[in-house]
Scaffold this active site. Structure first.
Site, PDB file in Angstrom:
ATOM      1  N   THR A 131      12.397   4.649  11.534  1.00  0.00           N
ATOM      2  CA  THR A 131      13.343   3.577  11.853  1.00  0.00           C
ATOM      3  C   THR A 131      12.978   2.307  11.084  1.00  0.00           C
ATOM      4  O   THR A 131      11.823   1.868  11.122  1.00  0.00           O
ATOM      5  CB  THR A 131      13.311   3.300  13.374  1.00  0.00           C
ATOM      6  OG1 THR A 131      13.526   4.541  14.038  1.00  0.00           O
ATOM      7  CG2 THR A 131      14.381   2.303  13.783  1.00  0.00           C
ATOM      8  N   THR A 180       0.857  -1.193   0.000  1.00  0.00           N
ATOM      9  CA  THR A 180       0.000   0.000   0.000  1.00  0.00           C
ATOM     10  C   THR A 180       0.890   1.239   0.000  1.00  0.00           C
ATOM     11  O   THR A 180       0.734   2.147  -0.828  1.00  0.00           O
ATOM     12  CB  THR A 180      -0.918   0.000   1.242  1.00  0.00           C
ATOM     13  OG1 THR A 180      -1.753  -1.158   1.157  1.00  0.00           O
ATOM     14  CG2 THR A 180      -1.782   1.248   1.314  1.00  0.00           C
ATOM     15  N   CYS A 205     -15.343  -4.521   0.916  1.00  0.00           N
ATOM     16  CA  CYS A 205     -16.146  -4.354   2.118  1.00  0.00           C
ATOM     17  C   CYS A 205     -16.127  -2.882   2.495  1.00  0.00           C
ATOM     18  O   CYS A 205     -15.080  -2.348   2.829  1.00  0.00           O
ATOM     19  CB  CYS A 205     -15.506  -5.155   3.249  1.00  0.00           C
ATOM     20  SG  CYS A 205     -16.600  -6.358   3.947  1.00  0.00           S
TER      21      CYS A 205
HETATM   22  N1  PMP Z   1      -1.475  -4.685  -4.155  1.00  0.00           N
HETATM   23  C1  PMP Z   1      -2.109  -5.845  -4.295  1.00  0.00           C
HETATM   24  C2  PMP Z   1      -2.270  -6.422  -5.669  1.00  0.00           C
HETATM   25  C3  PMP Z   1      -2.608  -6.519  -3.169  1.00  0.00           C
HETATM   26  O1  PMP Z   1      -3.252  -7.685  -3.313  1.00  0.00           O
HETATM   27  C4  PMP Z   1      -2.422  -5.949  -1.886  1.00  0.00           C
HETATM   28  C5  PMP Z   1      -2.938  -6.620  -0.630  1.00  0.00           C
HETATM   29  N2  PMP Z   1      -4.220  -7.111  -0.710  1.00  0.00           N
HETATM   30  C6  PMP Z   1      -1.746  -4.726  -1.800  1.00  0.00           C
HETATM   31  C7  PMP Z   1      -1.288  -4.128  -2.945  1.00  0.00           C
HETATM   32  C8  PMP Z   1      -1.496  -4.072  -0.453  1.00  0.00           C
HETATM   33  O2  PMP Z   1      -0.597  -4.813   0.297  1.00  0.00           O
HETATM   34  P1  PMP Z   1      -0.442  -4.507   1.864  1.00  0.00           P
HETATM   35  O3  PMP Z   1      -1.786  -4.748   2.472  1.00  0.00           O
HETATM   36  O4  PMP Z   1       0.564  -5.470   2.362  1.00  0.00           O
HETATM   37  O5  PMP Z   1      -0.020  -3.089   1.979  1.00  0.00           O
END
Ligand code: PMP
Length: 364
Positions: free
Chosen positions: A221, A75, A307
């Site tokens: 960190t 993310t 959701c």
């Molecule tokens: N990109 C994709 C294609 C994902 O499937 C996900 C997690 N569902 C994410 C990004 C985000 O990953 P995270 O929740 O570890 O930040």
């Protein structure tokens, strides 16, 4: 097993349990102090371990060590990458509706003008430049498992950000040409809460500022023990991707034969998926209904539906594919520990449920 109830976990695309080898790699670092920015011995030891971890993550991607920026997950990596593209003057960015919500939100928050790429009913993004100056293209879709044409995206010659989250550990990666790559550890048997943004080199890039960590590209960190676990998962993935892929593809075949026999319809081109992920619909049933019934029967699967505020909405992925029933998707995703016995037990429980729920349409 949770208590006395046997549970079967078939939702590895959501998160895959920590691999024992990863746990073992992290164990000696538990409870040890070590901020890699500190100059004392403890700090230097942590800094050395962090650099070794960086090399393992880079190797899985086939990209330079210096370009790896550790962060909290995909993310954050997607947000940083998109913000970077916009800061470098890319205002018109092409992206498909099947990208992860973090990509869509990042594009919106960065004020980019999004040029929507078309997606076929097969779940494959149709790459075109459509007047954009940069592209976002995921390597594998998280709901359908369909492999995406990243090479075609590279062939445009435009800067390309690749979200490799659902691809890592499932297919071999050839992403040297990407401008940036997002990755998260917990989808490949690493710990939750650590991921990486891979850049081409050690040069500057807009980041979470406020500290000089990660060459000034991501303040805060660094999670050294997380990076060590992440690196162990990447090293295992690199070594075992072919072998595990072949094994999972055989299980996929078995699962899909069973699903078809129960009246399931494929979502996306099943012959184009990364091993381990199968998305299907059961005509006349909401995905969530199937997921809840299977949960009661002891099987964890996913509807892939978004959701929002407690209500289950249509899947943006299925909607972008033009699927007529975007609330009907059911995703079954297998992991390295999944057995044929588990798949058979799942199919039997699903068959029994379908025969109960829709005796007119399904028989077990
Ligand atoms: N990109 C994709 C294609 C994902 O499937 C996900 C997690 N569902 C994410 C990004 C985000 O990953 P995270 O929740 O570890 O930040």
């Amino acid at each position: 097993m949770w208590g006395a109830v046997t549970r079967t976990y078939l939702d590895h695309a959501a998160t895959s349990p920590l691999l024992p080898e990863v746990d073992a790699a992290m164990a000696p670092w538990r409870g040890r102090p070590g901020n890699p920015s500190s100059v004392h011995q403890e700090g230097r030891r942590a800094a050395d371990a962090l650099e070794a971890a960086r090399a393992d993550v880079a190797r899985l991607l086939g990209r330079p060590d210096a370009g790896i920026v550790f962060c909290s997950g995909a993310t954050e990596a997607n947000h940083t990458a998109v913000r970077g593209l916009v800061a470098q003057g890319h205002q018109r960015i092409a992206a498909a509706g099947i990208e992860h919500p973090s990509v869509h939100e990042a594009l919106r928050m960065a004020g980019a003008e999004v040029v929507a790429l078309r997606v076929g009913a097969d779940g494959v993004i149709r790459i075109s430049e459509v007047g954009a100056t940069a592209l976002v293209c995921m390597a594998v879709n998280h709901e359908t498992g369909v492999i995406q044409p990243v090479e075609q995206a590279f062939a445009t010659g435009l800067p390309v950000h690749v979200d490799a989250t659902a691809a890592a550990g499932r297919i071999p990666l050839a992403l040297a040409e990407a401008t940036s790559v997002a990755l998260t550890a917990h989808k490949l048997g690493g710990p939750v809460g650590i991921g990486a943004l891979s850049l081409r080199d050690g040069g500057a890039f807009p980041a979470l500022v406020g500290g000089a960590q990660e060459r000034g590209r991501r303040g805060g960190t660094t999670d050294v023990i997380g990076a060590i676990g992440f690196a162990a998962a990447c090293a295992l993935a690199l070594r075992r991707v072919e072998e595990l892929g072949a094994e999972r593809a055989r299980l996929d075949e078995h699962l899909r034969r069973g699903l078809r026999a129960l009246g399931a319809e494929p979502v996306g081109a099943w012959e184009r998926t990364a091993p381990g992920t199968t998305c299907a619909t059961f005509p006349g049933l909401l995905g969530e209904t199937v997921v809840q019934a299977m949960d009661l029967a002891g099987f964890a699967i996913s509807s892939g539906a978004a959701c929002a505020s407690g209500s289950v909405g249509p899947s943006p992925v299925l909607a972008a594919m033009g699927h007529p029933e975007p609330r009907a998707g059911v995703r079954v995703s297998l992991g390295p520990s999944t057995t044929v016995g588990e798949v058979d037990a799942f199919l039997a429980a699903l068959g029994a449920f379908l025969a109960r729920a829709r005796p007119d349409a399904y028989s077990s």
